[in-house]
Scaffold this active site. Sequence first.
Site, PDB file in Angstrom:
ATOM      1  N   THR A 262       6.628  -3.181  10.800  1.00 25.24           N
ATOM      2  CA  THR A 262       6.168  -2.228  11.326  1.00 25.24           C
ATOM      3  C   THR A 262       4.788  -1.813  11.256  1.00 25.24           C
ATOM      4  O   THR A 262       4.272  -0.818  11.278  1.00 25.24           O
ATOM      5  CB  THR A 262       6.947  -0.708  10.497  1.00 25.24           C
TER       6      THR A 262
ATOM      7  N   GLU B  37       1.684  -5.392  23.153  1.00 23.33           N
ATOM      8  CA  GLU B  37       2.452  -3.840  23.310  1.00 23.33           C
ATOM      9  C   GLU B  37       1.826  -3.782  24.540  1.00 23.33           C
ATOM     10  O   GLU B  37       0.626  -3.686  24.746  1.00 23.33           O
ATOM     11  CB  GLU B  37       2.011  -3.349  22.346  1.00 23.33           C
TER      12      GLU B  37
ATOM     13  N   GLY C  33       0.724  -1.189   0.068  1.00 19.81           N
ATOM     14  CA  GLY C  33      -0.021   0.049   0.067  1.00 19.81           C
ATOM     15  C   GLY C  33       0.855   1.301   0.163  1.00 19.81           C
ATOM     16  O   GLY C  33       1.991   1.218  -0.619  1.00 19.81           O
TER      17      GLY C  33
ATOM     18  N   ARG D 169       1.397  -4.327  12.243  1.00 27.20           N
ATOM     19  CA  ARG D 169       0.905  -4.696  13.504  1.00 27.20           C
ATOM     20  C   ARG D 169       1.622  -5.958  13.919  1.00 27.20           C
ATOM     21  O   ARG D 169       1.552  -6.835  13.436  1.00 27.20           O
ATOM     22  CB  ARG D 169      -0.589  -4.967  13.366  1.00 27.20           C
TER      23      ARG D 169
ATOM     24  N   ARG E 199      -3.102  -8.052  -1.901  1.00 27.66           N
ATOM     25  CA  ARG E 199      -4.612  -8.251  -2.458  1.00 27.66           C
ATOM     26  C   ARG E 199      -4.660  -8.064  -3.809  1.00 27.66           C
ATOM     27  O   ARG E 199      -5.273  -8.853  -4.566  1.00 27.66           O
ATOM     28  CB  ARG E 199      -5.683  -7.594  -1.635  1.00 27.66           C
TER      29      ARG E 199
ATOM     30  N   ILE F 122       2.645   2.851   2.406  1.00 27.63           N
ATOM     31  CA  ILE F 122       3.669   2.656   3.220  1.00 27.63           C
ATOM     32  C   ILE F 122       4.753   1.554   2.722  1.00 27.63           C
ATOM     33  O   ILE F 122       5.971   1.990   2.537  1.00 27.63           O
ATOM     34  CB  ILE F 122       3.601   2.448   4.384  1.00 27.63           C
TER      35      ILE F 122
ATOM     36  N   HIS G 243       6.935   0.862  18.819  1.00 18.32           N
ATOM     37  CA  HIS G 243       5.844   1.510  17.969  1.00 18.32           C
ATOM     38  C   HIS G 243       5.861   2.981  17.739  1.00 18.32           C
ATOM     39  O   HIS G 243       5.133   3.547  18.150  1.00 18.32           O
ATOM     40  CB  HIS G 243       4.549   1.102  18.693  1.00 18.32           C
ATOM     41  N   ILE G 244       6.997   3.285  17.108  1.00 23.17           N
ATOM     42  CA  ILE G 244       7.237   4.648  16.857  1.00 23.17           C
ATOM     43  C   ILE G 244       7.168   5.333  15.393  1.00 23.17           C
ATOM     44  O   ILE G 244       7.653   6.136  15.022  1.00 23.17           O
ATOM     45  CB  ILE G 244       8.820   5.178  17.443  1.00 23.17           C
ATOM     46  N   GLY G 245       6.619   4.288  14.647  1.00 24.05           N
ATOM     47  CA  GLY G 245       6.345   4.566  13.139  1.00 24.05           C
ATOM     48  C   GLY G 245       5.894   6.015  12.844  1.00 24.05           C
ATOM     49  O   GLY G 245       6.300   6.732  11.853  1.00 24.05           O
TER      50      GLY G 245
HETATM   51  C1  8YV Z   1      -0.028   5.221  15.958  1.00 35.85           C
HETATM   52  C2  8YV Z   1      -0.367   3.742  13.979  1.00 35.85           C
HETATM   53  O1  8YV Z   1       1.056   5.351  16.828  1.00 35.85           O
HETATM   54  O2  8YV Z   1      -1.739   5.050  12.931  1.00 35.85           O
HETATM   55  C3  8YV Z   1      -1.440   3.793  13.123  1.00 35.85           C
HETATM   56  O3  8YV Z   1      -2.117   2.886  12.809  1.00 35.85           O
HETATM   57  O4  8YV Z   1       0.045   2.329  14.120  1.00 35.85           O
HETATM   58  C4  8YV Z   1       0.439   4.811  14.695  1.00 35.85           C
HETATM   59  O5  8YV Z   1       0.564   5.796  13.981  1.00 35.85           O
HETATM   60  C5  8YV Z   1      -0.812   4.271  16.937  1.00 35.85           C
HETATM   61  O6  8YV Z   1      -1.844   3.215  16.311  1.00 35.85           O
HETATM   62  C6  8YV Z   1      -1.869   5.060  17.864  1.00 35.85           C
HETATM   63  O7  8YV Z   1      -3.126   5.192  17.567  1.00 35.85           O
END
Ligand code: 8YV
Length: 321
Positions: free
Chosen positions: A237, A268, A156, A239, A179, A158, A287-289
């Site tokens: 990165t 998490e 997608g 889930r 998909r 990202i 989880h710092i994406g």
């Molecule tokens: C968030 C994320 O930090 O946007 C998402 O789906 O995983 C992250 O940007 C997290 O989900 C907090 O809502």
Amino acid sequence: MPKKVFLSLKYPQLAIDMLKQAGFDITINENNNPIPQEELINICQEYDALLSTGSNKIDAHFLKSCQHLDIISQFAVGYDNIDVQAAKQFGIVIGNAPGAMTEATADVAFGLMIMVSRKMVHMHKTIEKGQWNHFIPTANLGFELDGKTLGVFGLGTIGRVMAKRCKAAYGMNIIYHNRSKNQEAEDTLNAKYVSFDELLTQSDVISVHSNLTEETKGLFDKDAFAKMKDSAIFINTARGGIHNEADLIEALKAGSIWGAGLDVTNPEPMQPNNPLLQMENVAVLPHIGSSTVEARNEMARMSAQNIIDFYKTGKIPYPVN
Ligand code: 8YV
């Protein structure tokens, strides 16, 4: 009477300012601690709209108990914490923030790939432990990424940017499983669509960028890791629920894959005694994406705009359902 909006955390000031300027009566969970579901249900009885995030469990029970809510606007792109079908059934509009963290998350995937390929986290730890003694020609060896094959699971927005970075920096061959086919990526990055099995067997680096769904839950398990090259790196990165963490630990211990870089874990937060944190070829981030000023401000703007537009026009710019 102004509409009442509850902010389940202290979201960036931009969202707060936008909602205030638009005349909403807002309440913020100032202490930033996640609110347990029953407590949030009770709080929401007093509100018209909720600004939520991934840590809020918005399942059928929540939605049934809060069916008076007009809109739930999610401060995230992912919404696997929300039962979208149930929301539809109760007539609650759901919005999210797609695209806000594309570059930021691709950077984390790209960074993890380099960190793991050169064991950077482990190397840093050896200095802290006073273990930087003298040069050993055959010690501390990682491997190079130039010309290697990147397998993107979920091409997608990202995944597409991660592929672009890998192509530009290392001339990596791009293969992907999705998909549907992504013609644009095929044309511009020479990306090749492959089956899931081909992705597993041909990739030097696999980077996961798909949503967490019934189909992707636990997909990277014992069998999947066994099919991967023993020199391969697994990056997630997206889930944590997409990989089976116990199977990943076993695969790394057995050497059936080489390394792993995770920005998402299952569960998490990851506990400090998790064996992954002691492995040389592993890098884990909390989880710092989306943790950049730019991404978080854009998430704030989009999630506030959803609420503002809903009450102004009945339509939202970033709908989920
Ligand atoms: C968030 C994320 O930090 O946007 C998402 O789906 O995983 C992250 O940007 C997290 O989900 C907090 O809502």
